[in-house]
Design an enzyme around this catalytic site. Structure first.
Site, mmCIF file in Angstrom:
data_model
loop_
_atom_site.group_PDB
_atom_site.id
_atom_site.type_symbol
_atom_site.label_atom_id
_atom_site.label_comp_id
_atom_site.label_asym_id
_atom_site.label_seq_id
_atom_site.Cartn_x
_atom_site.Cartn_y
_atom_site.Cartn_z
ATOM 1 N N GLU A 10 -6.189 51.337 94.402
ATOM 2 C CA GLU A 10 -7.188 50.317 94.696
ATOM 3 C C GLU A 10 -8.593 50.891 94.824
ATOM 4 O OE1 GLU A 10 -8.029 46.984 98.109
ATOM 5 O OE2 GLU A 10 -6.002 47.167 97.297
ATOM 6 N N HIS B 88 17.573 63.804 93.449
ATOM 7 C CA HIS B 88 18.792 63.435 92.722
ATOM 8 C C HIS B 88 18.540 63.285 91.224
ATOM 9 C CE1 HIS B 88 20.833 63.068 96.502
ATOM 10 N NE2 HIS B 88 19.926 62.205 96.926
ATOM 11 N N LYS C 229 -5.032 37.086 90.188
ATOM 12 C CA LYS C 229 -4.942 35.860 90.997
ATOM 13 C C LYS C 229 -5.432 34.657 90.208
ATOM 14 C CE LYS C 229 -5.460 38.031 95.520
ATOM 15 N NZ LYS C 229 -6.363 38.200 96.686
#
Length: 177
Positions: free
Chosen positions: A51, A67, A159
């Site tokens: 951001e 892993h 948005k």
């Protein structure tokens, strides 16, 4: 005071967030925490870098990354474009400390690495010290990249494109049975 040591008036030579921002500049930051203490802080670093500095970042958790993800560090030449940051705490177990060190050693074969140690007495103080450092790193990285950390144009555009559907997408309604 601790804030004075990381603030804008402190020169790079004595300012660890400025140093880390320089190390990460031009790279993708991969920030690792531990599953029992700092993985949420690593995620915070990722989102703050994205951001504020408008730069892609990744977060992960030790031991989970050991892993599968460690194979990418071991075998992918593109890792030279990454910089791994390991968030450390004196309260981590010996087993986690050993894993953090081993993961860092493997990542360091092809990429830059940095360890950032928490400071403070209580658990909350230590966690917040890592949050503070990450926030400063994201700010200084924005400065180095020549971007204004304040505007979030892409979020605003998202948005706008989603309109009223944006709320429904982020929180789907549960079906009753």
């Amino acid at each position: 005071r601790e804030l004075d040591a990381v603030g804008p008036s402190t020169p790079v030579e004595r300012n660890s967030p400025k140093q880390l921002a320089q190390a990460v500049e031009g790279k993708t930051a991969v920030v690792y925490g531990t599953s029992h203490l700092t993985d949420s802080v690593a995620y915070r670093w990722k989102t703050q870098i994205e951001e504020n500095a408008k730069a892609f970042a990744v977060s992960g958790s030790v031991p989970e990354c050991d892993h599968n993800e460690v194979m990418g560090w071991h075998g992918d030449p593109l890792t030279s474009r990454l910089h791994a940051v390991f968030l450390r705490d004196r309260a981590e177990s010996r087993q986690i400390a050993k894993r953090m060190e081993a993961t860092r050693e493997i990542a360091a074969l092809r990429a830059g690495t940095t360890e950032v140690w928490s400071k403070g007495e209580g658990r909350l103080a230590r966690i917040l010290s890592l949050v503070q450092i990450g926030d400063w790193v994201s700010y200084y990285l924005a400065v180095l990249r020549g971007v204004d950390p304040w505007p979030v144009t892409a979020i605003d555009q998202m948005k706008q494109r989603l309109g009223s559907q944006g709320e429904a997408i982020s929180s789907p309604k549960k079906e009753s049975r």
